[in-house]
Design a protein around this motif. Structure first.
Motif, PDB file in Angstrom:
ATOM      1  N   LEU A   9     -15.999  -0.806  -5.012  1.00  0.00           N
ATOM      2  CA  LEU A   9     -14.854  -1.644  -4.665  1.00  0.00           C
ATOM      3  C   LEU A   9     -15.189  -3.067  -5.066  1.00  0.00           C
ATOM      4  O   LEU A   9     -16.222  -3.614  -4.656  1.00  0.00           O
ATOM      5  N   CYS A  55     -18.522   0.300   2.390  1.00  0.00           N
ATOM      6  CA  CYS A  55     -18.032  -1.053   2.689  1.00  0.00           C
ATOM      7  C   CYS A  55     -18.977  -1.789   3.637  1.00  0.00           C
ATOM      8  O   CYS A  55     -19.231  -2.986   3.476  1.00  0.00           O
ATOM      9  N   LEU A  78      -2.682   4.512  -2.407  1.00  0.00           N
ATOM     10  CA  LEU A  78      -3.624   5.168  -1.501  1.00  0.00           C
ATOM     11  C   LEU A  78      -3.778   6.649  -1.807  1.00  0.00           C
ATOM     12  O   LEU A  78      -4.876   7.189  -1.739  1.00  0.00           O
ATOM     13  N   LEU A 122     -10.113   6.152   0.928  1.00  0.00           N
ATOM     14  CA  LEU A 122     -10.579   4.914   1.562  1.00  0.00           C
ATOM     15  C   LEU A 122     -10.998   5.103   3.013  1.00  0.00           C
ATOM     16  O   LEU A 122     -12.038   4.571   3.426  1.00  0.00           O
ATOM     17  N   LEU A 146       0.870  -1.177   0.000  1.00  0.00           N
ATOM     18  CA  LEU A 146       0.000   0.000   0.000  1.00  0.00           C
ATOM     19  C   LEU A 146       0.909   1.230   0.000  1.00  0.00           C
ATOM     20  O   LEU A 146       1.610   1.502   0.973  1.00  0.00           O
ATOM     21  N   ILE A 162      -5.255  -3.971   9.167  1.00  0.00           N
ATOM     22  CA  ILE A 162      -5.169  -4.441   7.782  1.00  0.00           C
ATOM     23  C   ILE A 162      -4.179  -5.601   7.686  1.00  0.00           C
ATOM     24  O   ILE A 162      -4.425  -6.592   6.993  1.00  0.00           O
ATOM     25  N   MET A 215     -10.461  -4.307   2.227  1.00  0.00           N
ATOM     26  CA  MET A 215      -9.186  -4.148   1.522  1.00  0.00           C
ATOM     27  C   MET A 215      -8.457  -5.482   1.410  1.00  0.00           C
ATOM     28  O   MET A 215      -7.954  -5.846   0.340  1.00  0.00           O
ATOM     29  N   TRP A 227      -1.236  -1.281  -4.302  1.00  0.00           N
ATOM     30  CA  TRP A 227      -2.467  -0.490  -4.130  1.00  0.00           C
ATOM     31  C   TRP A 227      -2.024   0.923  -3.786  1.00  0.00           C
ATOM     32  O   TRP A 227      -1.322   1.152  -2.800  1.00  0.00           O
ATOM     33  N   THR A 241     -10.281  -7.823  -1.065  1.00  0.00           N
ATOM     34  CA  THR A 241     -10.064  -7.366  -2.448  1.00  0.00           C
ATOM     35  C   THR A 241      -8.689  -7.813  -2.936  1.00  0.00           C
ATOM     36  O   THR A 241      -8.535  -8.336  -4.042  1.00  0.00           O
TER      37      THR A 241
END
Length: 350
Positions: free
Chosen positions: A215, A328, A86, A319, A8, A50, A340, A84, A343
């Motif tokens: 998403l 979400c 951000l 996000l 990320l 996460i 996240m 990803w 995904t």
């Protein structure tokens, strides 16, 4: 085989602030500009969550500050690594380089390709492309420091003036809806003096603010997974001050003192189902015509009669912002961290 890895990539507020001040921006203006990156500040306390959710799915989660990303991405294994992004940006912010670095190294990405990261950050150019696709975007003029580069069309309801390349609501004030073009040019002088940016001047569009979020948690989500919500803040449009009060250090201070108030989110389909259906058609056109995928958001205005106006799209939505978290929960019954991680797991598996 090494465990799959999710990178990320984000640009910290402090790094951006220091760079802008080194470029000669006054500190108070540099603080305003770098506040756009508050989502990286807001999400950082959740990196551990996460990481836990990613670990449950057999993934190593690695948050990367942008200045560390070049070396880490170049040395990653393209077969089992995913990037990803951000925080984006092509002018005042630099995050738009992350998907390009991933492509250079042969790594997969979450989100649209890097060309769209550049397009959506230039409102004048992106508006021209959206118009060419036949989408209902207001026509725009472009001004720089009191001079027209392209004159806007006539408008009986006045014009809306906003910076061309700055993110969030930076440079949008209570008088950004102006009644004559001399005011619009004066606003362009103010924006140029404060931020060194051009301004887009569009016919003012009345209506209610709508945010559409997407998403692809499952890896095969379609337009039915788009979340379309009225954003009821009690104001006609969100100013820079309003935006600052929601995110980052300012938002944290507001929460600590009990004065933090998020706008209310109301599903558009509950009151204007035809407009909801039209927005889904617009989103499908953006996915087919521009290549939006995986994660994005769209800002729109909807008239009382249901007429939809597309304002702009975002390939790198906030996000940790209240609206994306709510999406979400409503669409996927997941926390942001869960969504996240899921995904990423689906993308890496495919």
């Amino acid at each position: 085989m090494p465990q799959p890895r999710l990178f990320l990539v984000y640009e910290p507020e402090k790094a951006c602030l220091d760079r802008l001040m080194n470029q000669g921006h006054p500190r108070d203006r540099a603080v305003e500009i770098s506040s756009y990156l508050a989502q990286s500040t807001d999400l950082a306390p959740e990196f551990a969550e996460i990481w836990r959710e990613a670990s449950k799915r057999g993934i190593t989660f690695t948050p990367l500050e942008l200045d560390e990303a070049t070396a880490a991405i170049a040395s990653a294994d393209p077969a089992n690594s995913l990037v990803w992004t951000l925080t984006d940006g092509i002018a005042y912010f630099r995050g738009g380089t992350a998907p390009a670095l991933a492509r250079l190294a042969g790594l997969g990405t979450v989100g649209a390709d890097d060309s769209l990261f550049a397009l959506c950050q230039d409102k004048f150019r992106s508006g021209a492309v959206l118009s060419a696709l036949g989408l209902p975007v207001p026509q725009a003029g472009l001004a720089r420091d009191g001079h027209w580069l392209a004159e806007p069309p006539a408008s009986p309801n006045g014009w809306f003036v906003k910076p061309n390349r700055l993110g969030a609501k930076i440079g949008i004030w209570s008088d950004s809806h102006c009644r004559d073009l001399s005011q619009a040019l004066e606003l362009s002088r103010r924006v140029f003096s404060h931020y060194r940016d051009d301004v887009v001047v569009q016919p003012y569009v009345a209506g209610r603010n709508v945010r559409a979020s997407f998403l692809d948690v499952t890896g095969h989500a379609d337009i039915s997974s788009l979340g379309v919500f009225l954003v009821e803040s009690g104001a006609d449009f969100q100013t820079m001050a309003d935006s600052l009060a929601l995110y980052g250090d300012t938002g944290a201070a507001a929460r600590a003192t009990g004065v933090y108030a998020e706008p209310e989110l109301v599903p558009l389909a509950a009151t204007q189902p035809e407009a909801d259906a039209e927005i889904r058609r617009i989103a499908a056109r953006l996915m087919a015509g521009l290549g939006l995928r995986d994660v994005f958001s769209i800002d729109l205005r909807v008239d009382a009669d249901g007429t939809v106006h597309l304002i702009e799209f975002e390939v790198c939505p906030g996000l940790p912002c209240f609206d994306f978290r709510a999406y979400c929960r409503a669409q996927w019954s997941m926390s942001l961290a869960e969504a996240m991680a899921e995904t990423a797991a689906r993308r890496l598996a495919s």
